[in-house]
Scaffold this motif. Sequence first.
Motif, PDB file in Angstrom:
ATOM      1  N   GLY A   1      -2.512   8.878  -5.438  1.00 35.81           N
ATOM      2  CA  GLY A   1      -1.047   8.463  -5.579  1.00 35.81           C
ATOM      3  C   GLY A   1      -0.353   9.375  -4.365  1.00 35.81           C
TER       4      GLY A   1
ATOM      5  N   ASP B   1       5.951   8.219  -5.488  1.00 42.79           N
ATOM      6  CA  ASP B   1       4.339   8.222  -5.234  1.00 42.79           C
ATOM      7  C   ASP B   1       3.783   6.901  -4.975  1.00 42.79           C
ATOM      8  N   VAL B   2       2.507   6.567  -4.691  1.00 46.49           N
ATOM      9  CA  VAL B   2       2.025   5.496  -4.627  1.00 46.49           C
ATOM     10  C   VAL B   2       0.826   5.353  -5.490  1.00 46.49           C
ATOM     11  N   THR B   3       1.250   5.375  -7.164  1.00 46.74           N
ATOM     12  CA  THR B   3       0.240   5.499  -7.987  1.00 46.74           C
ATOM     13  C   THR B   3      -0.803   4.096  -7.791  1.00 46.74           C
ATOM     14  N   ASN B   4      -1.811   4.370  -8.200  1.00 44.22           N
ATOM     15  CA  ASN B   4      -3.008   3.562  -8.027  1.00 44.22           C
ATOM     16  C   ASN B   4      -3.281   3.076  -6.720  1.00 44.22           C
ATOM     17  N   GLY B   5      -2.802   3.814  -5.631  1.00 42.67           N
ATOM     18  CA  GLY B   5      -3.115   3.251  -4.310  1.00 42.67           C
ATOM     19  C   GLY B   5      -4.281   3.217  -3.952  1.00 42.67           C
ATOM     20  N   ASP B   6      -4.568   1.995  -3.509  1.00 42.24           N
ATOM     21  CA  ASP B   6      -6.221   1.540  -3.282  1.00 42.24           C
ATOM     22  C   ASP B   6      -6.086   1.092  -1.495  1.00 42.24           C
TER      23      ASP B   6
ATOM     24  N   VAL C   1       0.492  -0.738   1.175  1.00 36.73           N
ATOM     25  CA  VAL C   1      -0.291  -0.127   0.266  1.00 36.73           C
ATOM     26  C   VAL C   1      -0.309  -1.001  -0.973  1.00 36.73           C
TER      27      VAL C   1
ATOM     28  N   GLN D   1      -1.377  -1.332  -4.480  1.00 34.22           N
ATOM     29  CA  GLN D   1      -1.467  -0.783  -5.681  1.00 34.22           C
ATOM     30  C   GLN D   1      -1.999  -1.244  -6.905  1.00 34.22           C
ATOM     31  N   ASN D   2      -3.292  -1.212  -7.208  1.00 33.11           N
ATOM     32  CA  ASN D   2      -4.265  -2.049  -7.792  1.00 33.11           C
ATOM     33  C   ASN D   2      -3.550  -2.370  -9.150  1.00 33.11           C
TER      34      ASN D   2
ATOM     35  N   THR E   1       3.318  -2.212  -2.000  1.00 37.57           N
ATOM     36  CA  THR E   1       4.607  -1.557  -1.508  1.00 37.57           C
ATOM     37  C   THR E   1       4.474  -1.453   0.183  1.00 37.57           C
TER      38      THR E   1
ATOM     39  N   THR F   1       8.745  -4.478  -1.840  1.00 43.16           N
ATOM     40  CA  THR F   1       7.740  -4.576  -2.917  1.00 43.16           C
ATOM     41  C   THR F   1       7.332  -6.016  -2.921  1.00 43.16           C
TER      42      THR F   1
END
Length: 314
Positions: free
Chosen positions: A208, A230-235, A246, A248-249, A255, A271
Motif C-alpha cells: 500500500g 495510500d495505494v491499498t492493493n497496489g499491484d 497504479v 489497485q486490484n 489511480t 481515478t
Amino acid sequence: MTRNHYQPSRRTVLGGAVAALAVAGTGTVSAQASLGAPAWPSEFPLPDGWLPEGITIGSRPYAYMGSRADGSIYRTDLRTGEGGVLHRGATGLASIGLKLDGDGLLYVAGGAGGTAKVVDARSGELLTTYQLTRNAAPFINDVVLHRDRAWFTDSRDAVLYGVPRGREGEVRALPLTGEWVQAPAGTNSANGLVATPDGRGLIVVNAGRLYTVDISNGHATEVALTGATDVTNGDGLVRLGRTLYVVQNRLNKITVWDLDRDATTATLRRTITDPRFDVPTTAARFGDRLYLVNARFTSPQTPQTTFNAVSVSL
C-alpha cells in the motif's frame, strides 16, 4: 543460478518504443468512452482457467499474458483480439509478471518457484531459467527492464533481483534497506515496479506504499502521497514520463499520480474506473490505451473460470 544449455543472443525483432502521450484531466472518470481506435476491440478473451496476472506489450500491437495455472504464455493481436498459446508451461509452474525487451526476449517472473525465465517472443522457446532464491517460500512477482538488467520483486522478501539482459552474467541480489517496511509473512509485499523518471532508480509498490529504491545500494525512501493516504492493493505500475498509473486490484481502479522531478512525492490526479474491471492486476500501454488482465481473485479459480483482458483510454 541454474541455466539450461542455450544462451540467448540479442536479436532485433521489434522496433523502437512508441512515443509517450501527454495525459490531462482531473477527477474520477469512466473509461468506457473514447477508446481511441474504435476499430480495435476494447476487450478480448483468454482461455478458460488461464489464471492471468501479468501483461506486457512492446512496440508492435501484440499483448503477452502469463498463466498462474501452469506458466504458459498467451499472445493476442490487439487489432483483432485473436490469439493463441505462444509458450507451453507445465504443472507446478507459473508465469506472473512479464516484460518484453526490444530484442524479442520475454522476461518472466516465476512466482512460488523462485525463478526468472527468458522466453523467445517469436518462437515461444524457453531460453534460460534463473533460480533467483533458495528461500522456502518465495514469490517472484513482477519485473521491469532498466539499463542492463531485468529487475524482479519478491513479494515475500525484502530484496530485488537483477537478471542480466540478453547476455552472460550473474544475478544480482539487492537487499532493501532504509525506510522499507516488510509486510508480515504470508502477505504480499513488494509487487509492481517501474524506473524513476530520472532513470536513477526504481519505484516499487509495497503493502500500500510507494518507495523509490536506489539500485546502487538498495536504500528505499517512501514516496509522500498527496490526495490519498495510500495505494491499498497496489499491484501493477505503469509510468509515462512523470505520470504514474497504479493498478489497485481488489478496489477495481487505477489511480493516476503526478510525480515530482525526483519521485519523492506523488499527487493524485484522477481515478480510472470501469464496470468491466474484475480484479485487474497489471497493465501495459499501447498507443492511447492501457490494457489490463482481470485476475478475478474474488471468483472461483477453476479450469472452467472465464478470463479476459480489457483496455481503457488514457
